[in-house]
Design a protein around this motif. Structure first.
Motif, mmCIF file in Angstrom:
data_model
loop_
_atom_site.group_PDB
_atom_site.id
_atom_site.type_symbol
_atom_site.label_atom_id
_atom_site.label_comp_id
_atom_site.label_asym_id
_atom_site.label_seq_id
_atom_site.Cartn_x
_atom_site.Cartn_y
_atom_site.Cartn_z
ATOM 1 N N LYS A 13 16.905 10.320 -1.805
ATOM 2 C CA LYS A 13 16.148 9.480 -2.728
ATOM 3 C C LYS A 13 14.653 9.796 -2.636
ATOM 4 C CE LYS A 13 19.233 5.439 -2.506
ATOM 5 N NZ LYS A 13 19.278 3.985 -2.180
ATOM 6 N N PRO A 14 13.922 9.615 -3.734
ATOM 7 C CA PRO A 14 12.461 9.762 -3.655
ATOM 8 C C PRO A 14 11.850 8.536 -2.990
ATOM 9 C CG PRO A 14 13.077 9.076 -5.847
ATOM 10 C CD PRO A 14 14.365 9.310 -5.107
ATOM 11 N N PRO A 15 10.645 8.645 -2.462
ATOM 12 C CA PRO A 15 9.964 7.443 -1.985
ATOM 13 C C PRO A 15 9.690 6.504 -3.150
ATOM 14 C CG PRO A 15 8.469 9.324 -1.981
ATOM 15 C CD PRO A 15 9.824 9.855 -2.298
ATOM 16 N N SER A 16 9.441 5.243 -2.869
ATOM 17 C CA SER A 16 9.197 4.268 -3.928
ATOM 18 C C SER A 16 8.032 3.364 -3.541
ATOM 19 C CB SER A 16 10.451 3.423 -4.187
ATOM 20 O OG SER A 16 10.867 2.765 -3.006
ATOM 21 N N VAL A 17 7.335 2.845 -4.571
ATOM 22 C CA VAL A 17 6.180 1.978 -4.359
ATOM 23 C C VAL A 17 6.654 0.540 -4.161
ATOM 24 C CG1 VAL A 17 4.049 1.066 -5.353
ATOM 25 C CG2 VAL A 17 4.645 3.477 -5.674
ATOM 26 N N LEU A 18 6.257 -0.058 -3.049
ATOM 27 C CA LEU A 18 6.579 -1.455 -2.784
ATOM 28 C C LEU A 18 5.504 -2.376 -3.351
ATOM 29 C CD1 LEU A 18 7.821 -1.138 0.907
ATOM 30 C CD2 LEU A 18 9.219 -1.408 -1.153
ATOM 31 N N SER A 19 4.243 -1.981 -3.208
ATOM 32 C CA SER A 19 3.134 -2.755 -3.763
ATOM 33 C C SER A 19 1.915 -1.850 -3.853
ATOM 34 C CB SER A 19 2.813 -3.986 -2.896
ATOM 35 O OG SER A 19 2.375 -3.597 -1.611
ATOM 36 N N ASN A 20 0.993 -2.221 -4.743
ATOM 37 C CA ASN A 20 -0.216 -1.432 -4.951
ATOM 38 C C ASN A 20 -1.332 -2.386 -5.351
ATOM 39 O OD1 ASN A 20 -2.077 0.562 -5.376
ATOM 40 N ND2 ASN A 20 -1.078 1.463 -7.159
ATOM 41 N N GLU A 21 -2.023 -2.934 -4.361
ATOM 42 C CA GLU A 21 -3.057 -3.913 -4.634
ATOM 43 C C GLU A 21 -4.044 -3.972 -3.481
ATOM 44 O OE1 GLU A 21 -1.036 -7.611 -5.121
ATOM 45 O OE2 GLU A 21 -0.240 -7.652 -3.074
ATOM 46 N N ASN A 22 -5.226 -4.472 -3.785
ATOM 47 C CA ASN A 22 -6.265 -4.639 -2.773
ATOM 48 C C ASN A 22 -6.566 -3.355 -2.011
ATOM 49 O OD1 ASN A 22 -6.337 -7.346 -3.491
ATOM 50 N ND2 ASN A 22 -4.995 -7.976 -1.823
ATOM 51 N N GLY A 23 -6.468 -2.217 -2.691
ATOM 52 C CA GLY A 23 -6.763 -0.942 -2.046
ATOM 53 C C GLY A 23 -5.703 -0.464 -1.075
ATOM 54 N N LEU A 24 -4.501 -1.056 -1.133
ATOM 55 C CA LEU A 24 -3.405 -0.682 -0.236
ATOM 56 C C LEU A 24 -2.198 -0.260 -1.058
ATOM 57 C CD1 LEU A 24 -3.601 -3.654 2.311
ATOM 58 C CD2 LEU A 24 -4.650 -1.400 2.527
ATOM 59 N N LEU A 25 -1.727 0.954 -0.823
ATOM 60 C CA LEU A 25 -0.535 1.473 -1.492
ATOM 61 C C LEU A 25 0.602 1.502 -0.469
ATOM 62 C CD1 LEU A 25 0.874 2.787 -3.922
ATOM 63 C CD2 LEU A 25 -0.004 5.000 -3.117
ATOM 64 N N ARG A 26 1.561 0.576 -0.614
ATOM 65 C CA ARG A 26 2.697 0.482 0.296
ATOM 66 C C ARG A 26 3.869 1.247 -0.295
ATOM 67 N NH1 ARG A 26 4.842 -4.328 0.531
ATOM 68 N NH2 ARG A 26 5.889 -3.954 2.531
ATOM 69 N N ILE A 27 4.381 2.185 0.503
ATOM 70 C CA ILE A 27 5.447 3.068 0.044
ATOM 71 C C ILE A 27 6.647 2.949 0.973
ATOM 72 C CG2 ILE A 27 6.124 5.489 -0.238
ATOM 73 C CD1 ILE A 27 3.349 6.123 -1.153
ATOM 74 N N ASP A 28 7.829 2.869 0.368
ATOM 75 C CA ASP A 28 9.082 2.955 1.117
ATOM 76 C C ASP A 28 9.513 4.416 1.101
ATOM 77 O OD1 ASP A 28 11.642 2.849 2.172
ATOM 78 O OD2 ASP A 28 12.097 0.922 1.239
ATOM 79 N N LEU A 29 9.642 5.018 2.270
ATOM 80 C CA LEU A 29 9.965 6.447 2.359
ATOM 81 C C LEU A 29 11.420 6.748 2.013
ATOM 82 C CD1 LEU A 29 8.006 7.156 5.649
ATOM 83 C CD2 LEU A 29 7.272 7.622 3.307
ATOM 84 N N ASN A 30 12.286 5.775 2.100
ATOM 85 C CA ASN A 30 13.698 5.927 1.715
ATOM 86 C C ASN A 30 14.354 7.145 2.375
ATOM 87 O OD1 ASN A 30 13.659 3.684 -0.039
ATOM 88 N ND2 ASN A 30 12.839 4.927 -1.717
ATOM 89 N N PHE A 31 14.189 7.257 3.684
ATOM 90 C CA PHE A 31 14.740 8.427 4.376
ATOM 91 C C PHE A 31 16.112 8.168 4.997
ATOM 92 C CE2 PHE A 31 12.130 6.235 7.593
ATOM 93 C CZ PHE A 31 13.051 6.095 8.618
ATOM 94 N N GLU A 32 16.632 6.937 4.871
ATOM 95 C CA GLU A 32 17.888 6.607 5.552
ATOM 96 C C GLU A 32 19.069 7.421 5.026
ATOM 97 O OE1 GLU A 32 15.878 4.467 4.174
ATOM 98 O OE2 GLU A 32 15.205 2.992 5.645
ATOM 99 N N GLU A 33 19.090 7.689 3.719
ATOM 100 C CA GLU A 33 20.187 8.467 3.131
ATOM 101 C C GLU A 33 19.750 9.926 2.997
ATOM 102 O OE1 GLU A 33 21.803 6.866 -0.433
ATOM 103 O OE2 GLU A 33 21.621 4.778 0.234
ATOM 104 N N TYR A 34 20.491 10.810 3.645
ATOM 105 C CA TYR A 34 20.140 12.231 3.586
ATOM 106 C C TYR A 34 21.395 13.088 3.702
ATOM 107 C CZ TYR A 34 20.550 11.894 8.705
ATOM 108 O OH TYR A 34 21.007 11.674 9.984
#
Length: 227
Positions: A13-34
């Motif tokens: 899976k590609p990484p995904s954006v969890l939130s993007n606010e207040n100068g913080l970009l939170r990303i889920d790396l989604n590395f569990e499935e490979y």
């Protein structure tokens, strides 16, 4: 004797954006499935500007693999610039890093200031006013680049502006003003997202040069009396 060839792991899976606010970009790396073989030793985040032919930049996320989330800030990324992100996984041993997984695009958002500066004014001379201010951003991750001091003499509607780069010194001298004249001032903070609201408009009068000249003349007269 049979030898098994291990296949390097690749995220599904590609990484995904969890939130993007207040100068913080939170990303889920989604590395569990490979696909491929584990165990996973490290997770690598790759990023570059979208549509860029530049090489991927590598960021070692973690080796403990306890959390699939990562927070990115302006230390790593530029505001309002679209980036492409993908993840690679690494297993122990030579050649253990697999190819990059699917990618996604995201932009670190940059917001304009929402807080007004607190300003105080002090006459210094016939043509100079000292502007002092304090400013507390709405959140600690906001990066203020400049302050804009707007000023005008009484009777005029057009404002002059002075852009002051942000430093640790929160004061500035506005010179070249009209002598003994009431002047209006206001101020705003600037970030990469835009210009914030003006401070409350204040007024102050430059010093009267007549008193200054009279004092000098009196001092000169005293000097002549003792010559």
């Amino acid at each position: 004797m049979l030898f098994c060839s291990l296949v390097p792991p690749v995220p599904q899976k590609p990484p995904s954006v969890l939130s993007n606010e207040n100068g913080l970009l939170r990303i889920d790396l989604n590395f569990e499935e490979y696909s491929g073989d584990g165990p996973i030793k490290a997770v690598l985040l790759y990023y570059k500007r979208s549509l860029s032919r530049a090489d991927w930049q590598q960021y070692l996320v973690e080796e403990s693999l306890e959390n699939s989330e990562i927070v990115l800030t302006s230390v790593l990324l530029e505001y309002d610039t679209e980036y492409e992100f993908c993840v690679a996984l690494k297993r122990p041993g030579p050649g253990g890093e697999g190819r990059k997984g699917p990618s996604m695009r995201a932009t670190l958002s940059c917001e304009e200031p929402s807080v007004k500066p607190e300003v105080t004014l002090q006459p210094v001379s016939e043509d100079t006013i000292k502007v002092t201010w304090s400013f507390v951003p709405s959140h600690k991750n906001m990066i203020i680049t400049d302050f804009i001091i707007s000023y005008r003499p009484s009777g005029l509607r057009s404002w002059k502006e002075k852009i002051v780069p942000k430093t640790d010194v929160n004061q500035y001298l506005i010179t070249g003003l009209q002598m003994g004249t009431l002047h209006y001032f206001r101020m705003s903070a600037v970030s990469c997202g835009g210009t914030g609201p003006h401070s409350t408009m204040q007024s102050v009068k430059t010093e009267d040069g007549g008193m200054f000249m009279h004092t000098k003349s009196f001092e000169m007269a005293l000097l002549l009396c003792f010559v």
